[in-house]
Design an enzyme around this catalytic site. Sequence first.
Site, PDB file in Angstrom:
ATOM      1  N   ASN A   9      -0.424  -6.784   8.810  1.00  0.00           N
ATOM      2  CA  ASN A   9      -0.120  -8.033   9.511  1.00  0.00           C
ATOM      3  C   ASN A   9      -1.413  -8.556  10.142  1.00  0.00           C
ATOM      4  O   ASN A   9      -1.897  -7.985  11.107  1.00  0.00           O
ATOM      5  CB  ASN A   9       0.946  -7.747  10.588  1.00  0.00           C
ATOM      6  CG  ASN A   9       1.208  -8.943  11.484  1.00  0.00           C
ATOM      7  OD1 ASN A   9       0.833 -10.070  11.170  1.00  0.00           O
ATOM      8  ND2 ASN A   9       1.871  -8.691  12.608  1.00  0.00           N
ATOM      9  N   LYS A  11      -1.847 -11.294  11.737  1.00  0.00           N
ATOM     10  CA  LYS A  11      -1.588 -12.125  12.934  1.00  0.00           C
ATOM     11  C   LYS A  11      -2.403 -13.428  12.846  1.00  0.00           C
ATOM     12  O   LYS A  11      -2.608 -13.934  11.746  1.00  0.00           O
ATOM     13  CB  LYS A  11      -1.890 -11.326  14.204  1.00  0.00           C
ATOM     14  CG  LYS A  11      -1.241  -9.950  14.181  1.00  0.00           C
ATOM     15  CD  LYS A  11      -1.295  -9.248  15.490  1.00  0.00           C
ATOM     16  CE  LYS A  11      -0.672  -7.875  15.332  1.00  0.00           C
ATOM     17  NZ  LYS A  11      -0.503  -7.190  16.589  1.00  0.00           N
ATOM     18  N   HIS A  94       8.934  -9.802  14.789  1.00  0.00           N
ATOM     19  CA  HIS A  94       7.790  -9.096  15.381  1.00  0.00           C
ATOM     20  C   HIS A  94       7.842  -9.237  16.901  1.00  0.00           C
ATOM     21  O   HIS A  94       8.231 -10.278  17.432  1.00  0.00           O
ATOM     22  CB  HIS A  94       6.475  -9.657  14.832  1.00  0.00           C
ATOM     23  CG  HIS A  94       5.303  -8.792  15.174  1.00  0.00           C
ATOM     24  ND1 HIS A  94       4.690  -8.856  16.395  1.00  0.00           N
ATOM     25  CD2 HIS A  94       4.673  -7.823  14.474  1.00  0.00           C
ATOM     26  CE1 HIS A  94       3.719  -7.949  16.430  1.00  0.00           C
ATOM     27  NE2 HIS A  94       3.686  -7.317  15.275  1.00  0.00           N
ATOM     28  N   GLU A  96       5.673  -9.801  19.032  1.00  0.00           N
ATOM     29  CA  GLU A  96       4.935 -10.943  19.603  1.00  0.00           C
ATOM     30  C   GLU A  96       5.743 -12.230  19.475  1.00  0.00           C
ATOM     31  O   GLU A  96       5.678 -13.098  20.343  1.00  0.00           O
ATOM     32  CB  GLU A  96       3.556 -11.056  18.918  1.00  0.00           C
ATOM     33  CG  GLU A  96       2.639  -9.933  19.380  1.00  0.00           C
ATOM     34  CD  GLU A  96       1.591  -9.508  18.360  1.00  0.00           C
ATOM     35  OE1 GLU A  96       1.339 -10.234  17.388  1.00  0.00           O
ATOM     36  OE2 GLU A  96       1.031  -8.400  18.549  1.00  0.00           O
ATOM     37  N   GLU A 166       8.659  -0.655  15.602  1.00  0.00           N
ATOM     38  CA  GLU A 166       7.385  -0.840  16.280  1.00  0.00           C
ATOM     39  C   GLU A 166       7.594  -0.777  17.794  1.00  0.00           C
ATOM     40  O   GLU A 166       7.933  -1.800  18.416  1.00  0.00           O
ATOM     41  CB  GLU A 166       6.794  -2.206  15.921  1.00  0.00           C
ATOM     42  CG  GLU A 166       6.515  -2.387  14.450  1.00  0.00           C
ATOM     43  CD  GLU A 166       5.418  -3.415  14.213  1.00  0.00           C
ATOM     44  OE1 GLU A 166       4.389  -3.059  13.637  1.00  0.00           O
ATOM     45  OE2 GLU A 166       5.583  -4.565  14.651  1.00  0.00           O
ATOM     46  N   GLY A 172      -1.138  -2.586  19.361  1.00  0.00           N
ATOM     47  CA  GLY A 172      -2.435  -3.104  19.795  1.00  0.00           C
ATOM     48  C   GLY A 172      -2.968  -2.426  21.046  1.00  0.00           C
ATOM     49  O   GLY A 172      -3.921  -2.902  21.658  1.00  0.00           O
ATOM     50  N   SER A 212      -0.512   0.877  16.357  1.00  0.00           N
ATOM     51  CA  SER A 212      -1.815   1.554  16.405  1.00  0.00           C
ATOM     52  C   SER A 212      -1.982   2.624  15.329  1.00  0.00           C
ATOM     53  O   SER A 212      -2.557   3.676  15.588  1.00  0.00           O
ATOM     54  CB  SER A 212      -2.054   2.144  17.805  1.00  0.00           C
ATOM     55  OG  SER A 212      -2.058   1.116  18.774  1.00  0.00           O
ATOM     56  N   GLY A 233      -1.469  -3.546  12.150  1.00  0.00           N
ATOM     57  CA  GLY A 233      -2.049  -4.757  12.747  1.00  0.00           C
ATOM     58  C   GLY A 233      -3.556  -4.702  12.681  1.00  0.00           C
ATOM     59  O   GLY A 233      -4.169  -4.997  11.653  1.00  0.00           O
TER      60      GLY A 233
HETATM   61  C1  PEP Z   1       1.593  -4.931  14.639  1.00  0.00           C
HETATM   62  O1  PEP Z   1       1.216  -5.929  15.221  1.00  0.00           O
HETATM   63  O2  PEP Z   1       2.584  -4.993  13.904  1.00  0.00           O
HETATM   64  C2  PEP Z   1       0.871  -3.689  14.872  1.00  0.00           C
HETATM   65  C3  PEP Z   1       1.433  -2.572  14.507  1.00  0.00           C
HETATM   66  O3  PEP Z   1      -0.364  -3.783  15.449  1.00  0.00           O
HETATM   67  P1  PEP Z   1      -1.424  -2.601  15.686  1.00  0.00           P
HETATM   68  O4  PEP Z   1      -1.480  -1.810  14.412  1.00  0.00           O
HETATM   69  O5  PEP Z   1      -2.712  -3.302  15.986  1.00  0.00           O
HETATM   70  O6  PEP Z   1      -0.917  -1.802  16.840  1.00  0.00           O
END
Ligand code: PEP
Length: 249
Positions: A9, A11, A94, A96, A166, A172, A212, A233
């Site tokens: 993703n 973003k 998601h 966000e 998630e 993040g 992460s 991400g």
């Molecule tokens: C995401 O935004 O779906 C995500 C998992 O981000 P990150 O890997 O940066 O934690």
Amino acid sequence: MRKQIVAGNWKMNNDYVASEQLVSKLLEQYTESETEVIIAPPFTSLFCSSNLLKSSRINVAAQNMHYAENGAYTGEISSGMLKSIGVDTVILGHSERRAYFNETDALLAKKVDAALKNNMRIIFCFGEELLDRKSGNEEVIVEGQIKNALFHLPASAWTNIVLAYEPVWAIGTGETASPEQAQHMHAFIRKTIENKYSSDLSADVSILYGGSVKPANAKEIFSKEDVDGGLIGGAALDVTQFTAIINAF
Ligand code: PEP
């Protein structure tokens, strides 16, 4: 049989030129395997990405869509528009989108219906906040998110659903759920689906972990029985890291 999937993703990162560069680099470094690879660039880079990837096995997903087919919804994109440029997978729910754009379970249920009506595949995201986990409510929250947005669907619709657990506290932040925490929740999710539908159906649903994931922790997380891949991400913006995660399978 459920699929192994690694989805990146992006973003709101990478303009048109940067996207072309990243996709070209990915094509150079990627070696085909059983694992399905998906990238989700921003809307403005979907067309060039899907064109560049046309003859590869890497698929392209959108990060969002509106539930209406067209109309007076300034700034929005419909499933038909995505399909017209060869994009038939969409990420919905998601954290966000839920947090910054007030996307509720009820709104997401409408988006899910609209995507499925247009034969799109959905990567449906959900997960608890830190406070929920601290108070031991993570399963109640996750179960509610899945039920409210997906349990009105007939069993036949589930061939087009991929789940992405998630935990919000791990997105993040550099903090990852331990492989055991991920496995525990994924097994709970699979059981929840089994209770509503059937064990055959739940055994066939791919459940990705997101939060992460990096080359250093991917292998251990992906080795867990009910973890069928990852939604990535930050590390998806770096081709070397992203391909290392893909190869962690
Ligand atoms: C995401 O935004 O779906 C995500 C998992 O981000 P990150 O890997 O940066 O934690």
